[in-house]
Scaffold this motif. Structure first.
Motif, PDB file in Angstrom:
ATOM      1  N   ARG A 141       0.824  -1.215   0.000  1.00  0.00           N
ATOM      2  CA  ARG A 141       0.000   0.000   0.000  1.00  0.00           C
ATOM      3  C   ARG A 141       0.854   1.259   0.000  1.00  0.00           C
ATOM      4  N   GLN A 142       1.922   1.286   0.825  1.00  0.00           N
ATOM      5  CA  GLN A 142       2.726   2.495   0.954  1.00  0.00           C
ATOM      6  C   GLN A 142       3.711   2.660  -0.190  1.00  0.00           C
ATOM      7  N   ASN A 143       4.291   1.541  -0.640  1.00  0.00           N
ATOM      8  CA  ASN A 143       5.328   1.536  -1.675  1.00  0.00           C
ATOM      9  C   ASN A 143       6.603   2.242  -1.224  1.00  0.00           C
ATOM     10  N   PHE A 144       6.676   2.612   0.048  1.00  0.00           N
ATOM     11  CA  PHE A 144       7.868   3.253   0.596  1.00  0.00           C
ATOM     12  C   PHE A 144       7.803   3.154   2.113  1.00  0.00           C
ATOM     13  N   ILE A 145       8.889   2.722   2.747  1.00  0.00           N
ATOM     14  CA  ILE A 145       8.904   2.600   4.199  1.00  0.00           C
ATOM     15  C   ILE A 145      10.179   3.224   4.751  1.00  0.00           C
ATOM     16  N   THR A 146      10.074   3.743   5.962  1.00  0.00           N
ATOM     17  CA  THR A 146      11.213   4.242   6.734  1.00  0.00           C
ATOM     18  C   THR A 146      11.056   3.715   8.158  1.00  0.00           C
ATOM     19  N   PRO A 147      12.107   3.768   8.968  1.00  0.00           N
ATOM     20  CA  PRO A 147      11.954   3.328  10.365  1.00  0.00           C
ATOM     21  C   PRO A 147      10.892   4.109  11.118  1.00  0.00           C
ATOM     22  N   GLU A 148      10.656   5.374  10.727  1.00  0.00           N
ATOM     23  CA  GLU A 148       9.652   6.179  11.424  1.00  0.00           C
ATOM     24  C   GLU A 148       8.233   5.686  11.133  1.00  0.00           C
ATOM     25  N   SER A 149       8.078   4.823  10.123  1.00  0.00           N
ATOM     26  CA  SER A 149       6.752   4.252   9.860  1.00  0.00           C
ATOM     27  C   SER A 149       6.320   3.286  10.943  1.00  0.00           C
ATOM     28  N   PHE A 150       7.256   2.879  11.811  1.00  0.00           N
ATOM     29  CA  PHE A 150       6.957   1.855  12.813  1.00  0.00           C
ATOM     30  C   PHE A 150       7.310   2.372  14.210  1.00  0.00           C
ATOM     31  N   GLY A 151       6.904   3.590  14.488  1.00  0.00           N
ATOM     32  CA  GLY A 151       7.172   4.200  15.779  1.00  0.00           C
ATOM     33  C   GLY A 151       6.220   3.733  16.860  1.00  0.00           C
ATOM     34  N   PHE A 152       6.393   4.300  18.032  1.00  0.00           N
ATOM     35  CA  PHE A 152       5.595   3.902  19.189  1.00  0.00           C
ATOM     36  C   PHE A 152       4.109   4.180  18.986  1.00  0.00           C
ATOM     37  N   ILE A 153       3.785   5.258  18.262  1.00  0.00           N
ATOM     38  CA  ILE A 153       2.385   5.606  18.072  1.00  0.00           C
ATOM     39  C   ILE A 153       1.632   4.512  17.324  1.00  0.00           C
ATOM     40  N   GLU A 154       2.331   3.784  16.432  1.00  0.00           N
ATOM     41  CA  GLU A 154       1.677   2.691  15.716  1.00  0.00           C
ATOM     42  C   GLU A 154       1.324   1.556  16.677  1.00  0.00           C
ATOM     43  N   SER A 155       2.225   1.245  17.600  1.00  0.00           N
ATOM     44  CA  SER A 155       1.917   0.228  18.607  1.00  0.00           C
ATOM     45  C   SER A 155       0.734   0.644  19.462  1.00  0.00           C
ATOM     46  N   VAL A 156       0.695   1.937  19.817  1.00  0.00           N
ATOM     47  CA  VAL A 156      -0.416   2.447  20.625  1.00  0.00           C
ATOM     48  C   VAL A 156      -1.733   2.277  19.880  1.00  0.00           C
TER      49      VAL A 156
END
Length: 460
Positions: free
Chosen positions: A377-392
């Protein structure tokens, strides 16, 4: 109903609430920095702030009237207020939505206080037959969504995002809802699946369908490796360790630049072809067939997006079916036994470490599969795509939906992931709307939208 005497304390409380709303809203709404051609400029929005303060005062005073016994008066006043909000020139559309929704909510609170809990219980009992068919109605709606008249690219993309969070919520539900393990770092398995797909596709040329099982295996293996040392921990200690694991994965992805390209991210990620038979492009590579040419239809760029939507829907339904089946098996019943009373389950001979490890590995596998979908879906990822807010957000979906409830997670995903999309045009208010929805759910449904902690097997 006799005369209602509203004490001075009610006006004082309403004034204090409005004052606090003004103080908190001053740096968030009243003033902000805006980027312009000449640099950053201070922009003021006093009408927005004053309207929010006024709504806070009116709402708090209306609740005081309910406590004082003026239920019928509040019902009429709030109904008229909500109806009249359509014709008021509000500074923003968001404030109009808050005014209408707040008036309706307070009117419902007044009706409940007026009639008592009995009519609510009767209505809930009458709606039980509808609840039995609600899952099937939701599935039918999801299947028909891309074909509806209002389903443009934005709607289908938002539906794909919601289904991705449903997939993540159902995966975490195995760990948290069934086995009772509070995992605050579930986003780590999403990241492992996403980076596994990105690395295999960009460096080894693997396709979406080839990466799908490999990402699940990689995430499940990581879950097993994490589970061995930490599953001896319980409660808050376990949650803290999983939270740290999620941050470790993000930091490793950020620093291991030779493998993950660091903060610059990875692009050109694989998107699903039509089961390897056709590509969703107007000019496919030599030896490949175009999707529109295979079916003799005009080319449309939305075909790829719609197909990805159905892929995510099928994967989510597969997770749902798997969870419903495994709950009735001995493994699922042992998960529920550990969730309810770990000491009693261990006294009955259940190997709690092995059973917890199974839940961790299976839940991680579904998180890895969601990572493949996330890449597509994104076609582009960075480490910031998987930050703490996503876990929340993923944990909030499980908790707000009701731990152990499959249907509740769907409704929570629509609220948590869909509500910000609804207010995408009101960028400054999206998080405020999300927070207000969270507070309302925890205030009126503290056990979740659909609480379901009833064991699968009962002795009668």
């Amino acid at each position: 109903m006799g005369a209602i005497r509203l004490p001075l304390r009610a006006f004082r409380d309403a004034g204090i609430a409005a004052l606090l709303a003004g103080l908190l809203g001053l740096p968030l709404i009243g003033v902000r920095l805006a980027d312009e051609a000449g640099g950053e400029t201070l922009v003021t929005r006093w009408p927005d702030l004053l309207a929010g303060v006024a709504l806070t005062f009116i709402g708090r005073l209306a609740l005081a009237l309910v406590d004082a016994g003026a239920d019928r008066l509040v019902v009429v006043a709030m109904a008229l207020f909500a109806a009249g909000a359509f014709f008021v020139p509000w500074p923003t559309q968001f404030l109009m939505v808050v005014a209408i929704g707040g008036g309706v909510a307070i009117a419902l609170v007044a009706i409940r206080s007026w009639t008592g809990p009995r009519p609510v219980a009767v209505a809930a009992e009458a709606l039980k037959p509808v609840g039995r068919y609600l899952p099937w109605l939701l599935i039918a709606f999801a299947l028909a969504l891309p074909m509806m008249p209002f389903a443009n690219r934005g709607v289908v993309d938002a539906g794909t995002l919601i289904l991705t969070y449903v997939l993540l919520g159902w995966g975490l539900n195995i760990v948290t809802g069934l086995a009772g393990l509070l995992d605050l770092g579930y986003v780590a398995f999403l990241a492992i699946g996403a980076y596994t797909t990105a690395i295999l596709s960009t460096r080894f040329g693997l396709t979406f369908w080839e990466c799908l099982p490999l990402a699940a295996i990689a995430a499940s293996s990581a879950g097993i490796l994490l589970g061995f040392p930490v599953l001896r921990l319980r409660g808050d200690y376990f949650a803290i360790v999983t939270l740290g694991f999620g941050e470790i994965i993000r930091i490793v992805a950020n620093n291991w630049r030779s493998l993950t390209n660091g903060s610059q991210g990875m692009g050109n990620l694989p998107r699903p072809s039509f089961f390897g038979l056709a590509d969703f492009t107007a000019s496919p590579a030599p030896g490949h067939t175009a999707f529109n040419a295979m079916f003799g239809i005009p080319f449309n760029g939305s075909h790829r997006l719609i197909f990805l939507y159905y892929v995510v829907l099928i994967l989510a339904l597969a997770v749902n079916l798997f969870t419903l089946r495994i709950r009735r098996l001995p493994l699922g019943r042992m998960w529920e036994a550990l969730r309810e009373d770990e000491i009693a389950a261990q006294a009955l001979g259940i190997d709690r470490r092995r059973i917890k490890l199974a839940a961790f590995a299976i839940g991680a596998a579904w998180g890895g599969i969601a990572g493949v979908v996330f890449d597509a879906r994104q076609n582009f990822i960075t480490p910031e795509s998987f930050g703490f807010i996503e876990s929340v957000m993923i944990t909030a979906i499980v908790v707000l939906g009701g731990m152990g409830s499959q249907l509740g997670i769907v409704l929570a995903a629509v609220i948590v992931a869909g509500l910000p999309e609804l207010f995408r045009d009101l960028v400054d208010y999206r998080q405020l709307a999300f927070g207000a929805a969270m507070i309302a759910i925890m205030r009126f449904r503290p056990g979740g939208l659909i609480a379901n902690r009833r064991p699968t097997a009962l002795l009668r």
